[in-house]
Design a protein around this motif. Sequence first.
Motif, PDB file in Angstrom:
ATOM      1  N   ALA A 219      51.454  49.036  30.408  1.00 30.49           N
ATOM      2  CA  ALA A 219      51.209  48.589  31.876  1.00 30.49           C
ATOM      3  C   ALA A 219      49.931  49.019  32.266  1.00 30.49           C
ATOM      4  N   ALA A 220      49.327  48.113  32.896  1.00 30.69           N
ATOM      5  CA  ALA A 220      47.976  48.289  33.688  1.00 30.69           C
ATOM      6  C   ALA A 220      48.248  49.273  34.965  1.00 30.69           C
ATOM      7  N   THR A 221      47.311  50.280  35.014  1.00 29.67           N
ATOM      8  CA  THR A 221      47.184  51.119  36.308  1.00 29.67           C
ATOM      9  C   THR A 221      46.355  50.422  37.323  1.00 29.67           C
ATOM     10  N   GLY A 222      45.684  49.496  37.076  1.00 28.38           N
ATOM     11  CA  GLY A 222      44.505  48.924  38.079  1.00 28.38           C
ATOM     12  C   GLY A 222      43.824  47.860  37.242  1.00 28.38           C
ATOM     13  N   PRO A 223      43.101  47.186  38.026  1.00 29.98           N
ATOM     14  CA  PRO A 223      42.057  46.193  37.408  1.00 29.98           C
ATOM     15  C   PRO A 223      40.945  46.686  36.526  1.00 29.98           C
ATOM     16  N   LEU A 224      40.361  45.873  35.580  1.00 33.21           N
ATOM     17  CA  LEU A 224      39.373  46.245  34.891  1.00 33.21           C
ATOM     18  C   LEU A 224      38.482  46.764  35.715  1.00 33.21           C
ATOM     19  N   ASN A 225      37.635  47.878  35.011  1.00 30.97           N
ATOM     20  CA  ASN A 225      36.802  48.895  35.723  1.00 30.97           C
ATOM     21  C   ASN A 225      35.444  48.298  36.046  1.00 30.97           C
ATOM     22  N   ALA A 226      35.278  46.921  35.607  1.00 34.56           N
ATOM     23  CA  ALA A 226      33.996  46.341  36.108  1.00 34.56           C
ATOM     24  C   ALA A 226      34.199  44.873  35.805  1.00 34.56           C
ATOM     25  N   PRO A 227      33.542  44.011  36.797  1.00 35.70           N
ATOM     26  CA  PRO A 227      33.938  42.544  36.394  1.00 35.70           C
ATOM     27  C   PRO A 227      33.762  42.255  34.898  1.00 35.70           C
ATOM     28  N   TYR A 228      34.641  40.955  34.854  1.00 38.03           N
ATOM     29  CA  TYR A 228      34.708  40.406  33.449  1.00 38.03           C
ATOM     30  C   TYR A 228      33.488  39.566  33.466  1.00 38.03           C
ATOM     31  N   TYR A 229      33.181  38.774  32.408  1.00 41.71           N
ATOM     32  CA  TYR A 229      32.147  38.266  32.121  1.00 41.71           C
ATOM     33  C   TYR A 229      32.073  37.033  33.211  1.00 41.71           C
ATOM     34  N   GLY A 230      30.800  36.716  33.583  1.00 41.19           N
ATOM     35  CA  GLY A 230      30.593  35.469  34.358  1.00 41.19           C
ATOM     36  C   GLY A 230      30.968  35.910  35.734  1.00 41.19           C
ATOM     37  N   SER A 231      31.318  37.035  36.281  1.00 40.86           N
ATOM     38  CA  SER A 231      31.598  37.333  37.472  1.00 40.86           C
ATOM     39  C   SER A 231      30.712  38.385  38.063  1.00 40.86           C
TER      40      SER A 231
END
Length: 217
Positions: free
Chosen positions: A190-202
């Motif tokens: 399970a994820a405990t939060g979002p990605l630690n940095a923006p994904y590509y293109g953001s």
Amino acid sequence: MTKYRRADPEISRRKFINVALGTAGAVGGLGLVTALAGVRPPIRITASKVPAIAGDILVYAEGPDAGKPIDISKLNDKLTHAWPQGKDKTGAPVVRKDEPNNLLMVFKFAEAELVAPTDLKATDKGVVAYSGICMHLGCQVGNNASKPGTLLCPCHSGAYDPRAGCKVIGGPPPKPLSQLPIKIDGTGLAATGPLNAPYYGSTESDWASLLEEAKTI
Ligand code: FES
């Protein structure tokens, strides 16, 4: 799967709104702000496009078990593709695969193999997850057959080290792949939060807006 994709039109729209609202703030025109609020489009993402957030489970992205929860006993040091799966407003499960940038890679290493700049607090018993989309121009990253243990983007030979925070070890990518904080949940992840940095293109601001918007989905 993802090859030389155009900039996401949703991100472009978010950018436009951010710029427009920033401009409105600069001139301090309440009327203008109100007018912009009036034309603000409705929510632009759906549950199937929301980036991975806390509580999402990870499911196989391909193969005979596609759509089923990741089985941690089957993970190894080769990449396993996954999608985050959350819920919609009715509580129905939704695989967030309508946004290609949500593609994830999951690995299981011996714990001692994971080194900085991996965020070790975001791993669990050697299991680590990253964005699967190259930070250069958005191609899909894969195993590097000629240099086992590393990852290779087939588009322009961008290379990453999954034992070291997916830092760039070759080619043109400007940044490491973002890491998804995870925990072992029963036999799955399970994820405990979002990605630690923006994904590509953001951009950072796009990403912040997207995560805010995700709370309303
Ligand atoms: S898109 Fe990956 S190296 Fe260019």
